[in-house]
Design a protein around this motif. Structure first.
Motif, short mmCIF file in Angstrom:
data_model
loop_
_atom_site.label_atom_id
_atom_site.label_comp_id
_atom_site.label_asym_id
_atom_site.label_seq_id
_atom_site.Cartn_x
_atom_site.Cartn_y
_atom_site.Cartn_z
N TRP A 187 0.31 -1.33 -0.21
CA TRP A 187 -0.08 -0.04 0.02
C TRP A 187 0.88 0.91 -0.16
CZ3 TRP A 187 0.36 3.87 3.59
CH2 TRP A 187 1.02 3.56 4.95
N MET A 188 1.71 1.25 0.80
CA MET A 188 2.59 1.95 0.86
C MET A 188 3.38 2.97 -0.94
SD MET A 188 5.50 2.08 3.82
CE MET A 188 4.59 2.44 5.33
N HIS A 189 3.59 1.59 -1.03
CA HIS A 189 4.21 1.70 -3.22
C HIS A 189 3.04 1.92 -3.96
CE1 HIS A 189 8.60 0.22 -1.91
NE2 HIS A 189 7.11 -0.41 -1.62
N GLU A 190 1.80 1.98 -3.93
CA GLU A 190 1.07 2.71 -4.47
C GLU A 190 0.20 4.21 -3.76
OE1 GLU A 190 -2.64 -0.44 -3.32
OE2 GLU A 190 -1.06 -2.30 -4.60
N PHE A 191 1.09 4.11 -2.72
CA PHE A 191 0.65 5.58 -2.63
C PHE A 191 1.35 6.18 -2.71
CE2 PHE A 191 0.45 9.13 0.81
CZ PHE A 191 -0.51 9.34 0.49
N VAL A 192 2.62 6.05 -2.96
CA VAL A 192 3.73 7.18 -3.56
C VAL A 192 3.46 7.39 -4.45
CG1 VAL A 192 5.68 7.38 -3.59
CG2 VAL A 192 5.07 6.84 -1.79
N SER A 193 3.00 6.00 -5.57
CA SER A 193 2.95 6.20 -7.21
C SER A 193 2.15 6.68 -7.74
CB SER A 193 3.26 4.55 -7.92
OG SER A 193 4.07 3.86 -7.28
N ALA A 194 0.84 7.43 -6.95
CA ALA A 194 -0.74 7.84 -7.33
C ALA A 194 -0.56 9.09 -7.30
CB ALA A 194 -1.74 7.64 -5.81
N GLY A 195 0.80 9.91 -6.87
CA GLY A 195 0.98 11.14 -6.86
C GLY A 195 0.72 11.93 -5.83
N GLU A 196 0.25 13.75 -6.28
CA GLU A 196 0.29 14.19 -5.24
C GLU A 196 -1.31 14.27 -5.30
OE1 GLU A 196 2.35 15.70 -3.13
OE2 GLU A 196 4.30 16.16 -3.92
N SER A 197 -2.17 13.97 -6.18
CA SER A 197 -3.48 13.70 -5.68
C SER A 197 -4.20 13.03 -5.02
CB SER A 197 -3.88 13.76 -7.61
OG SER A 197 -3.09 12.47 -7.64
N ALA A 198 -2.70 12.32 -4.82
CA ALA A 198 -3.47 10.89 -3.41
C ALA A 198 -3.93 10.90 -2.40
CB ALA A 198 -2.58 9.84 -3.73
N THR A 199 -5.08 10.67 -1.97
CA THR A 199 -5.90 11.66 -0.72
C THR A 199 -6.03 10.37 0.81
OG1 THR A 199 -7.10 13.11 -1.87
CG2 THR A 199 -7.57 11.92 0.97
N PRO A 200 -5.09 10.37 1.37
CA PRO A 200 -4.90 9.07 2.54
C PRO A 200 -6.33 8.34 3.14
CG PRO A 200 -3.82 10.32 3.23
CD PRO A 200 -3.97 10.94 2.16
N HIS A 201 -7.08 7.26 2.87
CA HIS A 201 -8.19 7.38 3.85
C HIS A 201 -8.04 7.41 5.29
CE1 HIS A 201 -7.10 3.16 4.63
NE2 HIS A 201 -7.05 3.23 3.08
N PRO A 202 -9.54 7.16 5.84
CA PRO A 202 -8.75 8.01 7.39
C PRO A 202 -7.75 6.79 8.31
CG PRO A 202 -10.79 8.18 7.16
CD PRO A 202 -10.51 7.56 5.57
N ALA A 203 -8.54 5.52 8.04
CA ALA A 203 -7.05 4.75 8.78
C ALA A 203 -5.78 4.28 8.24
CB ALA A 203 -7.51 2.63 7.90
N MET A 204 -5.36 5.38 6.59
CA MET A 204 -4.14 4.81 5.95
C MET A 204 -4.10 6.08 7.10
SD MET A 204 -2.49 5.37 2.63
CE MET A 204 -4.03 3.90 1.34
N ARG A 205 -4.45 7.39 7.42
CA ARG A 205 -3.55 8.52 7.94
C ARG A 205 -2.92 8.19 9.48
NH1 ARG A 205 -4.63 13.18 6.02
NH2 ARG A 205 -5.91 13.38 4.45
N LEU A 206 -4.13 7.45 9.68
CA LEU A 206 -3.50 6.55 11.28
C LEU A 206 -1.67 6.15 11.13
CD1 LEU A 206 -6.61 5.14 13.06
CD2 LEU A 206 -5.38 8.13 13.41
N MET A 207 -1.93 5.03 9.67
CA MET A 207 -0.79 4.75 9.99
C MET A 207 0.55 5.63 9.91
SD MET A 207 -1.44 0.54 8.26
CE MET A 207 -2.83 1.86 6.94
N ILE A 208 0.04 6.27 9.32
CA ILE A 208 0.85 7.54 8.40
C ILE A 208 1.82 8.19 9.63
CG2 ILE A 208 1.90 9.68 6.77
CD1 ILE A 208 -0.21 8.50 4.82
N GLU A 209 1.08 8.34 10.43
CA GLU A 209 1.09 9.27 11.54
C GLU A 209 2.09 8.51 12.76
OE1 GLU A 209 0.60 12.29 11.78
OE2 GLU A 209 0.35 12.07 10.25
N GLY A 210 2.09 7.30 13.15
CA GLY A 210 2.91 6.20 13.28
C GLY A 210 3.95 6.83 12.53
N TYR A 211 4.63 6.12 11.57
CA TYR A 211 5.62 6.77 10.68
C TYR A 211 6.21 7.76 10.94
CZ TYR A 211 4.73 1.63 8.43
OH TYR A 211 4.47 0.09 8.23
#
Length: 337
Positions: free
Chosen positions: A104-128
């Motif tokens: 999911w990390m690689h997919e999110f990065v590949s999606a470009g600047e326009s990609a918006t993380p969903h709430p569950a993904m935001r929690l994981m990103i805050e952990g990182y």
């Protein structure tokens, strides 16, 4: 009994820390072993290269470093404001520079600047994001690859580093400059060189080269610049002028190489006077005549408040640490234990 990390590291108390990691049984696994004749000095380059990479990835700035034959020292600043300013995509991009990461990390990065993380993904990103400003994760990412590489080279398994790294909180500018001086003069104190700028694997060499060339560029890990003012920690840079710091290294180094010479307070460089460092206390600390092994180093006036922020009732070694600072001598009678 060792203190848990939560009682040693608190960004609310201070973002500056002195870190030490030693090889197992203090063997010369990063230098030349005098008993066997085996030379492991090339491993210092491994540590420096890995350190340079991690400083570029983590929101942790390097104030000073020294890599010796069986241990290394770091003085770091956790740059929380930079970590908080990273966009979600930037957080993941940085993490992927160290670890392979899930799909999911690689997919999110590949999606470009326009990609918006969903709430569950935001929690994981805050952990990182929290990991990118974690000293524990920084040290783990520094020590583990070096240990695996060294064990592979030796054809052995087991520990390379002697337990966990040691952490010392630096409560104020005086403690920060004292710890940096202690770290930068490690090669001189160990008898490896005859002057601070003659070393190889420490930040002092970079600072001397920067001063000589008039530029902030030098080979090695990126180190924090000096602010040029007394604001220092408040301004986000190191306090004082870089030339004054070099004078501090040279002045202190002369007392190490000539221990019989009396310490004259009038010879103290201007930066030491402005920070309130006691001449005799500074020399005893940097030369190793007096060892301050407590987990917190700083002006005694600030230590009680820092203890509360770290979740402690008091700071051990209060009186001995106070000897490093000029302003604390009159306050000892009022100090807690």
């Amino acid at each position: 009994m060792g203190q848990p990390r939560r009682n040693q590291i608190s960004l609310e108390a201070t973002p500056y820390y002195h870190l030490v990691s030693r090889c197992v049984r203090r063997q010369f696994l990063c230098g030349k072993d005098s008993l066997t004749g085996q030379d492991y000095s090339h491993r210092r380059e491994w540590i420096k290269a890995r350190l340079a990479h991690l400083v570029d990835v983590f929101a942790i700035d390097l104030c000073a470093y020294a890599v010796l034959s069986n241990h290394y020292h770091l003085v770091v600043r956790v740059n929380e404001s930079d970590a908080r300013a990273l966009k979600p995509r930037e957080v993941i991009q940085r993490w992927l520079r160290i670890f392979r990461g899930p799909a999911w990390m690689h997919e999110f990065v590949s999606a470009g600047e326009s990609a918006t993380p969903h709430p569950a993904m935001r929690l994981m990103i805050e952990g990182y994001r929290s990991r990118l400003m974690s000293i524990s994760w920084f040290m783990r990412c520094l020590n583990e690859p070096i240990a695996r590489r060294a064990n592979h080279e030796d054809g052995v398994t087991g520990h390379f580093w002697q337990g966990r790294y040691r952490s010392q909180a630096l409560a104020d500018e005086g403690a920060l400059l004292a710890a940096m001086t202690y770290v930068d003069l490690n090669p001189l104190r160990a008898g490896m060189v005859d002057r601070p700028e003659a070393g190889r694997d420490c930040s002092a060499v970079q600072r001397f080269k920067q001063a000589a060339t008039g530029t902030d560029k030098a080979s090695g890990p990126v180190i924090m610049p000096f602010s040029g003012t007394d604001l220092g920690m408040a301004a986000g840079d190191l306090p004082g002028e870089k030339f004054e710091y070099l004078e501090l290294l040279d002045w202190t180094g002369r007392h190490m190489t000539k221990p019989g010479v009396p310490v004259i307070a009038a010879e103290m460089p201007p930066i030491a006077e402005r920070l309130g460092l006691a001449a005799r206390g500074l020399v005893e600390f940097v030369t190793g005549q007096t060892r301050y092994r407590q987990a917190v180093l700083g002006d005694a006036v600030r230590l009680p408040g820092l203890a509360r922020q770290l979740g402690r009732r008091y700071v051990r070694g209060y009186r001995s640490a106070a000897g490093l600072f000029l302003e604390t001598s009159d306050n000892l009678n009022a100090s807690p234990g």
